[in-house]
Design a protein around this motif. Structure first.
Motif, short mmCIF file in Angstrom:
data_model
loop_
_atom_site.label_atom_id
_atom_site.label_comp_id
_atom_site.label_asym_id
_atom_site.label_seq_id
_atom_site.Cartn_x
_atom_site.Cartn_y
_atom_site.Cartn_z
N ASP A 154 0.86 -1.19 0.00
CA ASP A 154 0.00 0.00 0.00
C ASP A 154 0.90 1.24 0.00
O ASP A 154 1.45 1.61 1.03
N SER A 155 1.06 1.87 -1.16
CA SER A 155 1.95 3.03 -1.28
C SER A 155 1.42 4.25 -0.54
O SER A 155 2.19 5.15 -0.19
N SER A 156 0.11 4.31 -0.28
CA SER A 156 -0.47 5.48 0.39
C SER A 156 -0.03 5.58 1.85
O SER A 156 -0.01 6.67 2.42
N ILE A 157 0.31 4.46 2.46
CA ILE A 157 0.76 4.47 3.85
C ILE A 157 2.15 3.85 3.99
O ILE A 157 2.65 3.69 5.11
N ASP A 158 2.78 3.52 2.86
CA ASP A 158 4.11 2.93 2.86
C ASP A 158 4.16 1.69 3.76
O ASP A 158 4.94 1.62 4.72
N ASP A 159 3.30 0.72 3.47
CA ASP A 159 3.26 -0.47 4.30
C ASP A 159 2.75 -1.65 3.48
O ASP A 159 2.08 -1.47 2.45
N TYR A 160 3.06 -2.84 3.94
CA TYR A 160 2.59 -4.06 3.30
C TYR A 160 1.38 -4.61 4.04
O TYR A 160 1.24 -4.44 5.26
N LYS A 161 0.51 -5.29 3.30
CA LYS A 161 -0.70 -5.85 3.88
C LYS A 161 -0.85 -7.31 3.46
O LYS A 161 -0.65 -7.65 2.30
N PHE A 162 -1.21 -8.13 4.43
CA PHE A 162 -1.50 -9.54 4.17
C PHE A 162 -3.02 -9.69 4.17
O PHE A 162 -3.70 -9.25 5.11
N VAL A 163 -3.56 -10.29 3.12
CA VAL A 163 -5.00 -10.33 2.90
C VAL A 163 -5.50 -11.77 2.89
O VAL A 163 -4.90 -12.64 2.24
N ILE A 164 -6.59 -12.03 3.62
CA ILE A 164 -7.23 -13.35 3.63
C ILE A 164 -8.70 -13.19 3.28
O ILE A 164 -9.48 -12.68 4.08
N PRO A 165 -9.11 -13.60 2.07
CA PRO A 165 -10.53 -13.60 1.71
C PRO A 165 -11.19 -14.91 2.13
O PRO A 165 -10.57 -15.97 2.09
N SER A 166 -12.45 -14.84 2.56
CA SER A 166 -13.20 -16.03 2.94
C SER A 166 -14.48 -16.10 2.12
O SER A 166 -15.18 -15.10 1.96
N CYS A 167 -14.77 -17.28 1.60
CA CYS A 167 -15.97 -17.48 0.78
C CYS A 167 -17.10 -18.01 1.66
O CYS A 167 -16.94 -19.04 2.33
N THR A 168 -18.23 -17.30 1.67
CA THR A 168 -19.38 -17.69 2.48
C THR A 168 -20.64 -17.62 1.62
O THR A 168 -20.59 -17.24 0.44
N GLU A 202 -10.29 -10.26 5.47
CA GLU A 202 -9.56 -9.81 6.65
C GLU A 202 -8.20 -9.27 6.18
O GLU A 202 -7.58 -9.85 5.28
N VAL A 203 -7.74 -8.18 6.80
CA VAL A 203 -6.50 -7.54 6.38
C VAL A 203 -5.59 -7.33 7.59
O VAL A 203 -6.04 -6.88 8.65
N LEU A 204 -4.32 -7.67 7.42
CA LEU A 204 -3.31 -7.40 8.43
C LEU A 204 -2.35 -6.35 7.88
O LEU A 204 -1.69 -6.58 6.86
N THR A 205 -2.29 -5.19 8.52
CA THR A 205 -1.31 -4.15 8.16
C THR A 205 -0.06 -4.38 9.01
O THR A 205 -0.16 -4.45 10.24
N LEU A 206 1.10 -4.50 8.38
CA LEU A 206 2.29 -4.93 9.10
C LEU A 206 2.70 -3.97 10.21
O LEU A 206 3.15 -4.40 11.27
N ASN A 217 0.21 -4.52 12.97
CA ASN A 217 0.27 -5.92 13.37
C ASN A 217 -1.06 -6.41 13.96
O ASN A 217 -1.09 -7.23 14.87
N VAL A 218 -2.16 -5.88 13.42
CA VAL A 218 -3.50 -6.21 13.91
C VAL A 218 -4.38 -6.62 12.73
O VAL A 218 -4.37 -5.98 11.68
N TRP A 219 -5.14 -7.69 12.92
CA TRP A 219 -6.09 -8.14 11.90
C TRP A 219 -7.38 -7.32 11.99
O TRP A 219 -7.86 -7.03 13.08
N ARG A 220 -7.93 -6.95 10.82
CA ARG A 220 -9.19 -6.21 10.75
C ARG A 220 -10.11 -6.86 9.73
O ARG A 220 -9.66 -7.33 8.69
#
Length: 228
Positions: A111-125, A136-140, A143-146
């Protein structure tokens, strides 16, 4: 540790070279330029895992995503580790809640707007008889999942579990509901805006090449408007 400094270094180091990690049991990468020129001594390079990853015949190690030379590994279905093979730096990531013990879709992006990497987990429901994708997104840095409010309705993910990061978004193969039928599509999640982009169709101007060799699986995606 993993910010603009890393991105700048990664681009400078890899400006004239392209390496692909081939193996996770014994970490090895291949230099395409050296391989094509017959330079066998420099074509394949071996790495050592950090001490936090104990590699043995009984330990399962899987690549969950990669971006700018960073690799996210799942170790024995119990631990997520972000690893930089070039610098040997690593970071243990917190587990999402609830933790996915089996295979799950994932992707790593910048994410260049905040100069950070994000780990993304999509779930199919499924909701109200229709398929949907939640993320769900983790911003390094935090270090918190949202859980992201954005939901992709009428669509599910298929094929390989690992998303590919390109042009600011992580991409997966999926299927979209169209009446009684389901059409093959590319599902894209914008890492900076944390929303799903327009779903891309896979007919006519789309090429998908798949292959398997001795248990190793690979995919190549090409689209008319952008290369993935």
């Amino acid at each position: 540790m993993y910010s603009r400094t890393h991105l700048k270094t990664a681009r400078e180091v890899n400006s004239n070279k392209c390496r692909l990690l081939l193996s996770t049991r014994t970490p090895q990468s291949v230099d395409f330029e050296a391989a094509s020129e017959g330079d066998e001594d420099n074509a394949v390079q071996e790495f050592e895992y950090p001490d936090v990853i104990r590699c043995s015949p009984t330990v399962f190690i899987e690549i969950m995503g990669s971006c700018d030379g960073l690799i996210c590994l799942q170790v024995d279905y119990e631990k997520l580790v972000l690893w930089n093979p070039s610098t040997r730096d690593y970071k243990i990531l917190p587990k999402p809640s609830p933790y996915h013990n089996n295979d799950f879709f994932s992707g790593l992006g910048y994410d260049s707007s905040i100069d950070d990497y994000k780990f993304v987990i999509p779930s199919c429901t499924t909701a109200n008889g229709s398929e949907q994708i939640m993320v769900e997104v983790l911003t390094l840095k935090t270090n918190v999942w949202r859980k992201v409010p954005e939901i992709c309705q009428g669509t599910t993910l298929v094929g390989t579990y690992r998303g590919l990061f390109c042009n600011g978004a992580v991409h997966w193969l999926g299927k979209q509901e169209n009446g009684s039928k389901k059409e093959n599509v590319i599902v894209s999640f914008d890492v900076a805006e944390e929303r799903f982009k327009e779903v891309l169709g896979m007919s006519g101007n789309f090429l998908c090449a798949l292959g398997e060799c001795h248990g190793s699986y690979f995919e190549a995606w090409i689209h008319e408007q952008e290369m993935i």
